[in-house]
Design a protein around this motif. Structure first.
Motif, PDB file in Angstrom:
ATOM      1  N   THR A 105       4.740  -2.228  -3.136  1.00 13.53           N
ATOM      2  CA  THR A 105       3.977  -3.282  -2.475  1.00 13.53           C
ATOM      3  C   THR A 105       3.990  -4.534  -3.329  1.00 13.53           C
ATOM      4  O   THR A 105       4.067  -4.467  -4.563  1.00 13.53           O
ATOM      5  CB  THR A 105       2.518  -2.858  -2.235  1.00 13.53           C
ATOM      6  OG1 THR A 105       1.912  -2.503  -3.486  1.00 13.53           O
ATOM      7  CG2 THR A 105       2.446  -1.667  -1.287  1.00 13.53           C
ATOM      8  N   THR A 120       5.166  -8.974  -3.119  1.00  9.72           N
ATOM      9  CA  THR A 120       5.689 -10.147  -2.435  1.00  9.72           C
ATOM     10  C   THR A 120       7.201 -10.046  -2.343  1.00  9.72           C
ATOM     11  O   THR A 120       7.874  -9.833  -3.357  1.00  9.72           O
ATOM     12  CB  THR A 120       5.310 -11.436  -3.190  1.00  9.72           C
ATOM     13  OG1 THR A 120       3.898 -11.486  -3.367  1.00  9.72           O
ATOM     14  CG2 THR A 120       5.781 -12.666  -2.432  1.00  9.72           C
ATOM     15  N   GLY A 121       7.725 -10.196  -1.131  1.00 13.34           N
ATOM     16  CA  GLY A 121       9.160 -10.102  -0.924  1.00 13.34           C
ATOM     17  C   GLY A 121       9.897 -11.317  -1.460  1.00 13.34           C
ATOM     18  O   GLY A 121       9.298 -12.311  -1.882  1.00 13.34           O
ATOM     19  N   ARG A 159       4.910  -7.822   1.299  1.00 12.10           N
ATOM     20  CA  ARG A 159       5.842  -6.766   1.717  1.00 12.10           C
ATOM     21  C   ARG A 159       5.337  -5.416   1.231  1.00 12.10           C
ATOM     22  O   ARG A 159       4.791  -5.290   0.135  1.00 12.10           O
ATOM     23  CB  ARG A 159       7.233  -7.040   1.155  1.00 12.10           C
ATOM     24  CG  ARG A 159       8.292  -6.049   1.614  1.00 12.10           C
ATOM     25  CD  ARG A 159       9.698  -6.508   1.297  1.00 12.10           C
ATOM     26  NE  ARG A 159      10.678  -5.621   1.919  1.00 12.10           N
ATOM     27  CZ  ARG A 159      11.986  -5.832   1.922  1.00 12.10           C
ATOM     28  NH1 ARG A 159      12.487  -6.916   1.344  1.00 12.10           N
ATOM     29  NH2 ARG A 159      12.799  -4.966   2.514  1.00 12.10           N
ATOM     30  N   SER A 160       5.549  -4.389   2.074  1.00 11.92           N
ATOM     31  CA  SER A 160       5.210  -3.007   1.743  1.00 11.92           C
ATOM     32  C   SER A 160       6.361  -2.135   2.211  1.00 11.92           C
ATOM     33  O   SER A 160       6.604  -1.992   3.409  1.00 11.92           O
ATOM     34  CB  SER A 160       3.904  -2.600   2.445  1.00 11.92           C
ATOM     35  OG  SER A 160       3.583  -1.246   2.190  1.00 11.92           O
ATOM     36  N   THR A 161       7.098  -1.538   1.260  1.00 11.41           N
ATOM     37  CA  THR A 161       8.366  -0.872   1.567  1.00 11.41           C
ATOM     38  C   THR A 161       8.433   0.491   0.902  1.00 11.41           C
ATOM     39  O   THR A 161       8.082   0.636  -0.273  1.00 11.41           O
ATOM     40  CB  THR A 161       9.545  -1.732   1.067  1.00 11.41           C
ATOM     41  OG1 THR A 161       9.454  -3.042   1.641  1.00 11.41           O
ATOM     42  CG2 THR A 161      10.883  -1.100   1.428  1.00 11.41           C
ATOM     43  N   GLU A 198       9.938  -0.020   6.288  1.00 11.66           N
ATOM     44  CA  GLU A 198       8.929  -1.050   6.067  1.00 11.66           C
ATOM     45  C   GLU A 198       7.579  -0.574   6.607  1.00 11.66           C
ATOM     46  O   GLU A 198       7.490   0.038   7.679  1.00 11.66           O
ATOM     47  CB  GLU A 198       9.325  -2.354   6.754  1.00 11.66           C
ATOM     48  CG  GLU A 198      10.632  -2.941   6.235  1.00 11.66           C
ATOM     49  CD  GLU A 198      10.579  -3.306   4.752  1.00 11.66           C
ATOM     50  OE1 GLU A 198       9.478  -3.665   4.269  1.00 11.66           O
ATOM     51  OE2 GLU A 198      11.627  -3.235   4.088  1.00 11.66           O
TER      52      GLU A 198
END
Length: 417
Positions: free
Chosen positions: A330, A332-333, A339-341, A412
């Motif tokens: 989790t 920042t993209g 972002r959470s991937t 995602e």
């Protein structure tokens, strides 16, 4: 490349089955304390590049001598972590590079075990990194699936997906079941119960940047009680929701050394029954490694427990389901948005048994060091000293893992506001 594989159990045998399909090595010496296991593993391959030997891995001198006898260039450690240091030191003495899938054991803090770290996983190995560097040798530690693949995912996420990482959270789970001859589900761990007891009953470790005391990760590690901070995680490819809890594991000791993040955790989907069994073993003292005298014979209670349970290498034909190893990231993209991937790798037991004759958990563990060794043989990964998988470029590893026929995935997650 001439490899000494120490350990011909479930993971070691799966390692040989995977490596036999590749062409990057000249020789693999399969060595075990029980030479019959080595002979069995080699005989199953019918490949002249493999040979069997016996070794007592409790002594560095024996490991070093076997390395010199066969002009070994790389030592692959596939036994439980009790034997990490003698194998590690034997490889160093013999001038060979080294890989393992579990690091040197921890020791609890003497007065505050559920708040402060004592001797951490891998501390004994990292203390010798200067000797490895001066010798021009590489020790790649924690290169299984967990630790290992999740650490590769951490490097990939940092390099390609995120500009800032809040948390690197390893999350492992499965929907595996083992049945007896009558079809009844039974208690049968899919991995070494000795290692499982060690990591699950020790105080779990968490790392937070806010706790660090200076430059680097030092001071950021702290502990909690076993099985703490339970959460339900939804695993992909039909596995579904599994309750996960904090467990002591090497990823938390490795990732902060090479990857920037605010927090690093490891949670394992053990299940209510498994946690209950582990708590009972602890209550009865059956998790102890200290020998007790029984009828004139001295024996470790934990070794007795391991001897009473089915060998994980043999349960594959009676096991169903899938296992998943992965990393939930989790932050920042690269585009500046939250972002959470989840980056993950799933193996179906029916597939691994059909394709390789090995159950999915040991197979998933074994494939990663084979991939790493091939990258080292090609010169794609190189270096000296004691290093974790995060120290190397992740993309070649993930590309080669896919080329082996075992692709990884990305999912995602919605951003909670």
């Amino acid at each position: 490349m001439r490899i000494l594989l120490v350990g011909a159990g479930g993971v070691g045998s799966a390692f040989t089955a995977i490596a036999a399909r590749r062409h990057f090595f000249e020789l693999i010496v399969v060595a075990d304390r029980d030479e019959a296991r080595s002979v069995k593993a080699v005989a199953a391959l019918q490949d002249s590049r493999f040979t069997a030997a016996a070794v007592d891995a409790s002594g560095a001198a024996a490991v070093s001598a076997l390395c010199r006898e066969h002009s070994i260039t790389h030592v692959m450690n596939a036994v439980d972590p009790r034997f990490v240091m003698p194998i590690f030191e034997g490889a160093l003495d013999a001038g060979a590079d080294y890989l393992d899938m579990a690091m040197s054991l921890s020791q609890r803090h003497p007065t505050e075990p559920h708040a402060r770290v004592g001797v951490k996983l891998g501390d004994e190995q990292f203390a010798l990194s200067p000797q490895w560097e001066s010798a021009g040798q590489l020790a790649l530690v924690g290169m299984g699936v967990e630790p290992g693949l999740s650490d590769v995912f951490a490097r990939y996420a940092s390099d390609h997906l995120f500009s800032h990482i809040d948390e690197l959270g390893t999350r492992d789970g499965a929907n595996l079941a083992v049945h007896d001859e009558d079809g009844n589900e039974i208690f049968a761990p899919s991995f070494s119960i000795w290692t499982t007891i060690e990591e699950c009953l020790n105080p779990p470790v968490i790392w937070e940047r806010s706790r660090t005391t200076g430059v680097g990760p030092e001071g950021g590690w702290y502990t909690t009680p076993p099985f703490s901070e339970a959460e339900v995680f939804d695993f992909p490819e039909g596995i579904g929701e599994v309750e996960c809890v904090n467990v002591e594991h090497e990823e938390v000791l490795l990732m902060p050394r090479w990857v920037d993040a605010e927090r690093v955790t490891f949670k394992y989907g053990l299940g209510e029954e498994f946690i209950g069994v582990l708590r009972t073993l602890h209550t009865l003292g059956l998790d102890s490694t200290e020998k007790v005298k029984v009828g004139g014979v001295e024996v470790s209670p934990r070794d007795v427990v391991a001897a009473c349970l089915p060998d994980p290498a043999t349960i594959g034909p009676r096991m169903t389901g899938k296992t998943c190893a992965g990393l939930w990231v989790t932050g920042t993209g690269k585009d500046g948005a939250p972002r959470s991937t989840y980056l993950y790798h799933v193996v179906d037991n029916e597939w691994s048994m059909r394709e390789y004759g090995h159950q999915c958990v040991v197979w998933q563990t074994a494939i990663n060091p084979v991939v790493a060794l091939e990258l080292i043989a090609a010169g794609t990964w190189s270096g000296t000293g004691v290093r974790g998988p995060e120290a190397f470029d992740a993309q070649p590893f993930l590309d080669l893992l896919t080329a082996y026929g075992s692709p990884w995935g990305i999912r995602e997650h919605p951003i909670l506001r």
